[in-house]
Scaffold this motif. Structure first.
Motif, PDB file in Angstrom:
ATOM      1  N   ARG A   1       0.829  -1.210   0.000  1.00 27.99           N
ATOM      2  CA  ARG A   1       0.000   0.000   0.000  1.00 27.99           C
ATOM      3  C   ARG A   1       0.864   1.262   0.000  1.00 27.99           C
ATOM      4  O   ARG A   1       0.445   2.306  -0.527  1.00 27.99           O
ATOM      5  CB  ARG A   1      -0.902   0.018   1.218  1.00 27.99           C
TER       6      ARG A   1
ATOM      7  N   GLY B   1      -9.047  -0.429  -7.088  1.00 27.04           N
ATOM      8  CA  GLY B   1      -8.471  -0.862  -5.835  1.00 27.04           C
ATOM      9  C   GLY B   1      -8.144   0.324  -4.950  1.00 27.04           C
ATOM     10  O   GLY B   1      -8.358   1.479  -5.329  1.00 27.04           O
ATOM     11  N   PRO B   2      -7.569   0.052  -3.763  1.00 23.07           N
ATOM     12  CA  PRO B   2      -7.298   1.120  -2.792  1.00 23.07           C
ATOM     13  C   PRO B   2      -6.072   1.962  -3.098  1.00 23.07           C
ATOM     14  O   PRO B   2      -5.882   3.013  -2.493  1.00 23.07           O
ATOM     15  CB  PRO B   2      -7.108   0.355  -1.479  1.00 23.07           C
TER      16      PRO B   2
ATOM     17  N   PHE C   1      -3.099   3.009  -9.134  1.00 19.71           N
ATOM     18  CA  PHE C   1      -4.365   2.317  -8.930  1.00 19.71           C
ATOM     19  C   PHE C   1      -4.523   1.195  -9.943  1.00 19.71           C
ATOM     20  O   PHE C   1      -4.228   1.362 -11.128  1.00 19.71           O
ATOM     21  CB  PHE C   1      -5.553   3.277  -9.074  1.00 19.71           C
TER      22      PHE C   1
ATOM     23  N   GLY D   1      -7.048   9.690  -0.228  1.00 18.60           N
ATOM     24  CA  GLY D   1      -6.337   8.485   0.148  1.00 18.60           C
ATOM     25  C   GLY D   1      -7.015   7.196  -0.270  1.00 18.60           C
ATOM     26  O   GLY D   1      -6.580   6.110   0.148  1.00 18.60           O
ATOM     27  N   LYS D   2      -8.066   7.288  -1.068  1.00 18.36           N
ATOM     28  CA  LYS D   2      -8.801   6.090  -1.489  1.00 18.36           C
ATOM     29  C   LYS D   2      -8.912   6.015  -3.007  1.00 18.36           C
ATOM     30  O   LYS D   2      -8.665   6.991  -3.720  1.00 18.36           O
ATOM     31  CB  LYS D   2     -10.186   6.075  -0.865  1.00 18.36           C
ATOM     32  N   GLY D   3      -9.297   4.851  -3.498  1.00 16.83           N
ATOM     33  CA  GLY D   3      -9.526   4.698  -4.924  1.00 16.83           C
ATOM     34  C   GLY D   3     -10.863   5.279  -5.326  1.00 16.83           C
ATOM     35  O   GLY D   3     -11.770   5.415  -4.506  1.00 16.83           O
ATOM     36  N   PRO D   4     -11.027   5.629  -6.608  1.00 15.07           N
ATOM     37  CA  PRO D   4     -12.321   6.122  -7.083  1.00 15.07           C
ATOM     38  C   PRO D   4     -13.423   5.093  -6.857  1.00 15.07           C
ATOM     39  O   PRO D   4     -13.218   3.898  -7.060  1.00 15.07           O
ATOM     40  CB  PRO D   4     -12.071   6.359  -8.570  1.00 15.07           C
TER      41      PRO D   4
END
Lengths: 111, 111
Positions: free
Chosen positions: A9, A103-104, A90, B41-44
């Motif tokens: 990550r 994904g994250p 991503f 900090g996250k994916g779409p």
């Protein structure tokens, strides 16, 4: 979340070292994609795969390679990392309606 | 070459103050237009797909509409939890379901 995981990550590495990022999916999606996201540029496609061992280049593929030996895994390799490859990466898979699920992300810093 | 332009780049609203985000696109042939929400900090996160002019989709306080040249994401009576970056993407056809993304609109909703 379409069953997508990315590893690692977070990663910090040095210029010139090889780096491999992994994308793993559990729902048997055929199409998989790698993007990078940078301020001012948005999401840009690096490489994509349309099946096991079937891959093709996106708009920003220079310096990157990919492999897909199994349906569930799509690997992105930076053969010799450069500072310009510092980014958030991503992975995405294609859904039934041609939408993509992401994904994250992996935050990569190249010093 | 497909192009997607989102405006404004940033929008600040008061809670309850309705507004719209714009996504203008230039493609050879539209197969689908997609809206995503992305938290820091996250994916779409996938929101909507629109396929043809005149189509509308709704989800809670969000409604997406499509014309032949642009799409709007209408936000009715927004709440602070609607704060995020909203991304628009287009699929212009071809066999590999590649998306072209806009740079996004950063929405901030103040309480």
């Amino acid at each position: 979340d379409a069953g997508i995981t990315q590893s690692p990550r977070h990663k910090v590495t040095e210029t010139g070292t090889p780096v491999t990022l992994r994308c793993h999916q559990t729902e048997n999606h055929r199409y998989m994609y790698w993007y990078r996201q940078d301020p001012g540029h948005g999401l840009r496609l690096i490489h994509y795969s349309y099946g096991v061992k079937d891959t093709d280049k996106g708009e920003v593929s220079d310096g990157y390679s990919v492999s897909r030996s199994k349906t569930e895994d799509f690997l992105l390799t930076l053969e010799s990392a450069t500072s310009s490859q510092t980014s958030v990466y991503f992975c995405a898979v294609e859904g039934a309606g041609n939408e993509q699920f992401f994904g994250p992300g992996t935050r990569l810093t190249v010093l | 070459e497909d192009q997607v332009t989102q405006s404004p780049e940033a929008l600040r609203l008061q809670e309850g103050e309705s507004s719209s985000l714009n996504c203008s696109y230039t493609v050879s042939g539209l197969r689908g237009l997609f809206w995503y929400r992305q938290d820091p900090g996250k994916g779409p996160e996938f929101l909507f797909t629109l396929y043809s002019a005149g189509e509308e989709k709704e989800k809670e306080r969000l409604k997406a509409t499509l014309t032949k040249k642009e799409s709007f994401l209408h936000i009715t009576a927004p709440k602070p939890e609607d704060s995020a970056t909203y991304l628009c993407a287009v699929d212009s056809g071809g066999s590999n379901y590649k998306l072209t993304f806009g740079k996004g609109t950063l929405l901030t909703v103040n309480p």
